[in-house]
Design a protein around this motif. Structure first.
Motif, PDB file in Angstrom:
ATOM      1  N   TYR A 254      23.736  -1.818  88.745  1.00 45.58           N
ATOM      2  CA  TYR A 254      23.534  -3.264  88.799  1.00 45.58           C
ATOM      3  C   TYR A 254      22.114  -3.624  89.213  1.00 45.58           C
ATOM      4  O   TYR A 254      21.629  -4.725  88.911  1.00 45.58           O
ATOM      5  CB  TYR A 254      24.564  -3.929  89.722  1.00 45.58           C
ATOM      6  CG  TYR A 254      24.503  -3.566  91.198  1.00 45.58           C
ATOM      7  CD1 TYR A 254      23.569  -4.147  92.045  1.00 45.58           C
ATOM      8  CD2 TYR A 254      25.409  -2.671  91.759  1.00 45.58           C
ATOM      9  CE1 TYR A 254      23.531  -3.846  93.402  1.00 45.58           C
ATOM     10  CE2 TYR A 254      25.385  -2.359  93.105  1.00 45.58           C
ATOM     11  CZ  TYR A 254      24.447  -2.951  93.933  1.00 45.58           C
ATOM     12  OH  TYR A 254      24.419  -2.645  95.272  1.00 45.58           O
ATOM     13  N   ASP A 332      32.939  -9.777  90.608  1.00 45.14           N
ATOM     14  CA  ASP A 332      31.904  -9.116  89.816  1.00 45.14           C
ATOM     15  C   ASP A 332      31.091  -8.143  90.650  1.00 45.14           C
ATOM     16  O   ASP A 332      30.691  -7.074  90.170  1.00 45.14           O
ATOM     17  CB  ASP A 332      30.984 -10.166  89.186  1.00 45.14           C
ATOM     18  CG  ASP A 332      31.553 -10.711  87.886  1.00 45.14           C
ATOM     19  OD1 ASP A 332      32.781 -10.643  87.713  1.00 45.14           O
ATOM     20  OD2 ASP A 332      30.781 -11.207  87.048  1.00 45.14           O
ATOM     21  N   ALA A 336      30.728  -4.048  89.944  1.00 42.92           N
ATOM     22  CA  ALA A 336      29.451  -3.338  89.864  1.00 42.92           C
ATOM     23  C   ALA A 336      29.368  -2.238  90.923  1.00 42.92           C
ATOM     24  O   ALA A 336      28.855  -1.137  90.660  1.00 42.92           O
ATOM     25  CB  ALA A 336      28.300  -4.331  90.042  1.00 42.92           C
ATOM     26  N   GLN A 339      31.382   0.820  89.776  1.00 44.15           N
ATOM     27  CA  GLN A 339      30.667   1.605  88.770  1.00 44.15           C
ATOM     28  C   GLN A 339      29.641   2.518  89.427  1.00 44.15           C
ATOM     29  O   GLN A 339      29.526   3.698  89.078  1.00 44.15           O
ATOM     30  CB  GLN A 339      29.984   0.665  87.774  1.00 44.15           C
ATOM     31  CG  GLN A 339      30.943  -0.092  86.876  1.00 44.15           C
ATOM     32  CD  GLN A 339      30.244  -1.157  86.046  1.00 44.15           C
ATOM     33  OE1 GLN A 339      29.051  -1.444  86.251  1.00 44.15           O
ATOM     34  NE2 GLN A 339      30.960  -1.764  85.115  1.00 44.15           N
TER      35      GLN A 339
END
Length: 465
Positions: A254, A332, A336, A339
């Motif tokens: 991100y 959100d 991120a 991930q």
């Protein structure tokens, strides 16, 4: 005598009413503290602090003196007001506090109510920067944009980071409504650089910019190359006919977009701009036009250096070997984070342990589901934090138990869930399990939570880990 910190911490007890931008302008005039130098105004949902950190680092590498006003702080309120990346010292903090308090006492006689906590600190930043005279001031908006006190500034450049659902009780229930609030920082004729991560939000932002006659650049439409050096991203993009190449210091995908956004903002500054309708650094819509000269120190090498040397605590920060703190605190942001954490765990071939806490006005149930589905932790530790909005350990455990049930329905594994009445107890136990399992510990859910964990690091000795 009551200290500045004691006074500031009491403000939420008696001052909850936000003031209008007209009232904020009046207060700044009373304070006689328009922001010096060139102002960059940053808003968005996720990534504001990281973009401010990248920009500050780039401008410092370019030879400029930089002031930043950001929020929230993790362990010390002085973190919100920095010059060249360092919190202002105690004496400067106290002087700024006294100036603002005296200004408010004069305003009170005219019927003005007390500034909120955020407003008071913003005015302190204005007073401090008038004294310190940075050449560039970077202002991070609070949760919104349009009605945020920082929106009294007259910037040379506006930046909007990724936009997603958060603070719905205040900003709206759709991405479009939230984007409209963030786009409220756009000024006539003032260049805008933004992250069009969400097509619906991007459409709102573009429309607002075009209506205002503000030239805009969407970083998602710009050329960008990404490669990986282990868990660290290397980014490369065009810059005034040359090419920036930098290894970002954060092991998180991100941060690629945050770094690129800061780089493109720096390119706008390096190119310079003349516009008859704005004066950088002044209270809104005041005075005549002024030239914005090119920032000649902002070169391709300075941008590459600034991106590589940026520091931002609590954002996928490895605080101890195999221990990562990340302030992800909405849907959100958690996606991120997952991930990035899953990538690190996969590269190192180690199990992931999760320590989590959150505040009550967040979608913590959805975050729990995302964490179990995407990170697949070996064990989950939940803790109640001291923040007044913090969820109880029991509420967090229930959220993860429900998330477990959904994970089982789709064939997911069922990790153990352990709850603790305090952050320090949870951190200590999680560290022991991380060591016993030869794994990695990821901590997320709230920046306030990361602040408490930072205090744990100060207080505890971790030789045993």
């Amino acid at each position: 005598m009551e200290s500045a910190r004691e006074y500031l911490l009491r403000i939420p007890e008696f001052a909850r009413e936000k003031h209008t931008l007209r009232e904020a302008e009046e207060f700044l005039r009373e304070l006689d503290s328009p922001f010096p130098g060139t102002v960059i105004h940053v808003a968005g949902t996720n990534g504001k602090g990281s973009v401010c950190a990248f920009l500050s680092s780039i401008l410092q590498a370019s030879g400029y003196r930089v002031g930043t006003f950001t929020s929230p702080h993790l362990t010390d309120v002085r973190e919100r007001i920095c010059v060249d990346g360092e919190p202002i010292d105690e004496k400067a903090f106290q002087r700024s506090f006294e100036r603002v308090r005296r200004a408010w006492e004069r305003q009170r006689e005219r019927g003005m109510t007390h500034p909120t906590f955020f407003e008071f600190l913003f005015y302190m930043a204005a007073a401090c920067f008038q004294e310190e005279k940075p050449e560039v001031v970077i202002l991070e908006a609070g949760m919104g944009g349009k009605r945020d006190v920082t929106n009294v500034c007259r910037p040379a450049l506006t930046v909007i980071t990724s936009v997603s659902l958060d603070h719905m009780a205040y900003l709206g229930n759709t991405v479009e409504e939230i984007a409209g609030e963030k786009a409220g920082i756009i000024k006539p004729g003032v260049p805008l650089v933004f992250d069009g991560n969400d097509p619906a939000a991007a459409a709102v932002i573009r429309n607002q910019a075009e209506t205002a006659g503000a030239p805009w650049r969407d970083v998602r439409q710009e050329p960008l190359s990404v490669a990986w050096d282990g868990p660290f991203p290397r980014i490369s993009f065009p810059f005034l006919g040359e090419r920036v190449q930098a290894r970002l210091p954060f092991p998180a995908e991100y941060q690629v977009w945050n770094g690129a956004l800061a780089g493109k903002a720096a390119e706008v500054l390096a190119a310079g701009r003349r516009d008859k309708d704005f004066r950088p650094g002044q209270v809104s819509h005041s005075g005549n036009g002024q030239t914005v000269p090119p920032f000649k120190g902002v070169t391709v090498s300075a941008v590459s250096q600034g991106l590589a040397e940026a520091r931002h605590v609590g954002r996928m920060e490895e605080v101890l070997p195999g221990v990562y703190f990340d302030g992800a605190h909405n849907r959100d942001g958690i996606r991120a984070f997952c991930q990035a954490a899953a990538r690190i765990a996969g590269l190192l071939g180690k199990p992931a342990y999760l320590l989590f806490s959150a505040v009550s006005d967040k979608e913590y149930g959805t975050m729990a589901e995302e964490l179990l589905r995407e990170l697949k932790p070996a064990e989950v530790f939940v803790a109640h934090m001291e923040n007044g909005r913090g969820l109880s350990a029991g509420e967090l455990e229930t959220a993860f138990a429900r998330a477990e049930e959904k994970a089982e329905e789709t064939g997911g594994r069922r990790p153990g869930i352990r709850m603790f009445p305090s952050v320090s107890e949870a951190f200590s136990e999680a560290m022991k399990e991380k060591k016993a399992g030869n794994g990695l510990l990821f901590c997320a859910g709230s920046l306030y939570f990361i602040g408490e964990l930072k205090e744990c690091l100060k207080e505890e000795k971790h030789d045993q880990f």
